[in-house]
Motif scaffolding. Structure first.
Motif, short mmCIF file in Angstrom:
data_model
loop_
_atom_site.label_atom_id
_atom_site.label_comp_id
_atom_site.label_asym_id
_atom_site.label_seq_id
_atom_site.Cartn_x
_atom_site.Cartn_y
_atom_site.Cartn_z
N ALA A 4 0.67 -1.26 0.05
CA ALA A 4 -0.11 0.00 0.14
C ALA A 4 0.77 1.25 -0.11
O ALA A 4 2.06 1.17 0.32
CB ALA A 4 -0.89 0.09 1.06
N THR A 5 0.26 2.14 -0.24
CA THR A 5 0.95 3.79 -0.39
C THR A 5 1.11 4.12 1.20
O THR A 5 0.61 3.53 1.93
CB THR A 5 0.35 4.52 -1.23
OG1 THR A 5 -0.90 4.93 -0.42
CG2 THR A 5 -0.14 4.33 -2.54
N VAL A 13 -1.12 3.76 4.42
CA VAL A 13 -0.77 3.33 5.60
C VAL A 13 -0.87 4.19 6.70
O VAL A 13 -1.29 3.99 7.92
CB VAL A 13 0.81 2.85 5.63
CG1 VAL A 13 1.43 2.48 7.04
CG2 VAL A 13 0.97 1.49 4.77
N ALA A 14 -0.59 5.48 6.50
CA ALA A 14 -0.70 6.49 7.35
C ALA A 14 -2.02 6.54 7.95
O ALA A 14 -2.44 6.81 9.11
CB ALA A 14 -0.23 7.80 7.27
N ALA A 15 -3.15 6.39 7.05
CA ALA A 15 -4.55 6.71 7.28
C ALA A 15 -4.97 5.52 8.17
O ALA A 15 -5.69 5.85 9.35
CB ALA A 15 -5.23 6.63 6.04
N VAL A 16 -4.56 4.35 8.06
CA VAL A 16 -4.89 3.30 8.77
C VAL A 16 -4.27 3.38 10.12
O VAL A 16 -5.13 2.77 10.93
CB VAL A 16 -4.95 1.79 8.15
CG1 VAL A 16 -3.41 1.27 8.34
CG2 VAL A 16 -5.89 0.82 8.52
N LEU A 22 -2.94 -2.05 6.45
CA LEU A 22 -2.58 -2.69 7.90
C LEU A 22 -1.43 -3.40 7.66
O LEU A 22 -0.36 -3.53 8.47
CB LEU A 22 -3.73 -3.23 8.50
CG LEU A 22 -3.48 -3.66 9.75
CD1 LEU A 22 -3.07 -2.39 10.70
CD2 LEU A 22 -4.77 -4.34 10.35
N LEU A 23 -1.54 -4.43 6.62
CA LEU A 23 -0.28 -5.33 6.58
C LEU A 23 0.78 -4.90 6.00
O LEU A 23 1.80 -5.19 6.61
CB LEU A 23 -0.76 -6.32 5.42
CG LEU A 23 -2.13 -7.45 6.14
CD1 LEU A 23 -2.61 -8.18 4.69
CD2 LEU A 23 -1.42 -8.35 6.96
N THR A 24 0.93 -3.85 5.31
CA THR A 24 1.78 -3.23 4.65
C THR A 24 2.55 -2.33 5.76
O THR A 24 4.18 -2.47 5.74
CB THR A 24 1.45 -2.38 3.50
OG1 THR A 24 0.83 -2.98 2.31
CG2 THR A 24 2.76 -1.49 2.97
N MET A 78 2.37 -11.67 2.75
CA MET A 78 3.07 -11.79 1.67
C MET A 78 3.07 -10.77 0.72
O MET A 78 3.85 -10.12 0.02
CB MET A 78 3.68 -13.07 1.12
CG MET A 78 4.18 -13.98 2.22
SD MET A 78 4.51 -15.96 1.58
CE MET A 78 5.41 -16.49 3.01
N ALA A 79 2.10 -11.06 0.03
CA ALA A 79 1.86 -10.28 -0.98
C ALA A 79 1.80 -8.50 -0.86
O ALA A 79 2.12 -7.74 -2.03
CB ALA A 79 0.11 -10.24 -1.79
N CYS A 80 1.68 -7.98 0.28
CA CYS A 80 1.69 -6.82 0.91
C CYS A 80 3.32 -6.52 1.10
O CYS A 80 3.74 -5.31 1.44
CB CYS A 80 0.77 -6.40 2.02
SG CYS A 80 -0.87 -6.49 1.66
N GLY A 81 4.14 -7.42 0.79
CA GLY A 81 5.56 -7.13 1.27
C GLY A 81 6.02 -7.02 2.39
O GLY A 81 6.88 -6.53 2.81
N THR A 82 5.19 -7.68 3.45
CA THR A 82 5.67 -7.72 4.85
C THR A 82 6.11 -9.14 5.11
O THR A 82 5.48 -10.29 4.90
CB THR A 82 4.13 -7.47 5.82
OG1 THR A 82 3.57 -6.54 5.23
CG2 THR A 82 4.36 -7.67 7.19
N PRO A 83 7.39 -9.14 5.92
CA PRO A 83 7.92 -10.30 6.33
C PRO A 83 6.90 -11.16 7.38
O PRO A 83 6.44 -10.54 8.05
CB PRO A 83 9.13 -9.81 7.00
CG PRO A 83 9.00 -8.42 7.42
CD PRO A 83 7.92 -7.98 6.32
#
Length: 392
Positions: A193-194, A198-201, A284-286, A308-313
């Motif tokens: 996500a942008t 991320v800041a908004a959530v 939230l995931l990102t 994973m799809a959101c680039g989170t380990p």
């Protein structure tokens, strides 16, 4: 071929099964027509028709792509899934010209059906049989009965993973020949996500810039008590460790999990933020430093792939389907060992290079799972079941 699909599980209350029903239905209706001609879908809805359904049935619109399967919706009285299937669906199938009926969950399996109607049922997991202490007695009983009936009378069983297929064959050897593995997919909206999103959530949920995340139903099988104990170990070592955020609706036997955070003295260091709408999940995931999913058992493990799809380990349990789905792109830990879970989290937090590598590996792994492929393989199961039950 005329195919009936029960959409009665397509609500947020059904968690992962609800996601499965929605995404599979969308993908089935988006297929191109096969060489055998257009298939027809009869979609059985409850009292509240899903908001997305009318657009999916209408198709992609004029001038876009090729012809798609035809679809119609039919109302079937909402009730407990088993009553609904056997009082309001099963008796109607032959009269509607249904050739194959798909129950997306064993609770919705029709015990009787007219001759010539093939029955397909998806078995998502064997949690009530393998981990009976994690569900209520009533749920354990009805799940066990319906699974046994499905194994005996269904023409084909769909398992979400090779692990679930093995568990099914171990418990019911007669199921092996009729079970087909069809992996789930990842919706394309799960992507990094942008910064603004991320800041908004974070603002909406009152979260800090750094946090560790679990997202999913809150129930004993998810092993949150051991996750909380692992986090307590880390917090004793370093009071600056990122906040642990637990997002999701309350499931069975959730009270003990929420009490555990207070028993180990975490208090405000663990944030239970409740159900998070699907549209907010990618951000939230990102934003999470790591996604923690040390589950004791999963039939598939969709949250792992979405993270994973959101680039989170990702850190995940090393049991059941999770090693199969993670594919080497996650830190795997023994879910029964809080100290081992703590070690895994610590290794992620202390090694930014490893986090970056896992993030890239996870994105690549998630791309291997597509709902279009789920639909294609599910249709192959429908055709196989129809052929087997065709009049001779």
């Amino acid at each position: 071929m005329r195919i009936g699909v029960d959409l009665g599980h397509c609500t947020a209350a059904y968690g992962g099964i609800g996601r499965y029903v929605e995404e599979l239905t969308r993908a089935l209706l988006a297929q191109r027509v096969s060489a055998a001609g257009p298939d027809e879908f009869v979609l059985f809805t409850g009292d509240d028709e899903p908001a997305w359904l009318s657009a999916a049935v209408a198709g992609p619109g004029p001038g876009r792509a090729g012809p798609r399967p035809r679809a119609e919706t039919r109302h079937a009285r909402a009730a407990h899934a088993t009553l609904r299937a056997n009082l309001f669906l099963g008796p109607r199938l032959a009269g509607l010209g249904i050739r194959v009926f798909h129950a997306p969950d064993t609770l919705g399996f029709p015990l009787t059906s007219a001759r010539g109607v093939a029955r397909v049922v998806t078995v998502h997991d064997l949690i009530p049989l393998l981990l009976p202490e994690t569900v209520t007695r009533r749920h354990r009983w009805i799940r066990g009965v319906m699974l046994s009936c499905a194994v005996r009378w269904a023409d084909r069983l769909i398992a979400d993973s090779e692990a679930t297929a093995r568990d099914l064959a171990d418990r019911f050897p007669e199921a092996a020949d009729k079970t087909r593995v069809v992996h789930l997919g990842v919706d394309p909206r799960f992507a990094p996500a942008t910064g603004e999103a991320v800041a908004a959530v974070r603002r909406d949920l009152g979260l800090p810039s750094d946090y560790l995340l679990y997202a999913g139903v809150i129930s004993p099988v998810k092993n949150l008590e051991h996750l909380i104990e692992a986090y307590a170990i880390l917090l004793k070592e370093d009071r600056e460790i990122p906040l642990l955020v637990i997002a999701g609706r309350r499931g069975w036997l959730a009270d003990g999990i929420m009490r555990r955070a207070h028993e180990v003295g975490l208090g405000g260091s663990v944030r239970f933020c409740g159900f998070v709408p699907d549209e907010a999940l990618p951000a939230l995931l990102t934003g999470a430093s790591a996604f923690l999913f040390p589950s004791r058992y999963e039939g598939f493990g969709l949250p792992v792939l979405e993270a994973m799809a959101c680039g989170t380990p990702v850190l995940a349990g090393n049991r059941a389907s999770l090693p199969e789905i993670a594919g080497g792109a996650a830190v795997l830990v023994d879910p029964e060992d809080p100290a081992g879970i703590a070690d895994g989290i610590r290794s992620l937090l202390l090694d930014s290079g490893r986090r970056a590598r896992l993030a890239q590996q996870g994105i690549a792994q998630a791309r291997r799972f597509r709902w279009e492929e789920t639909a294609r393989r599910t249709m192959a199961v429908y055709r196989e079941a129809a052929e087997q039950t065709a009049p001779r």
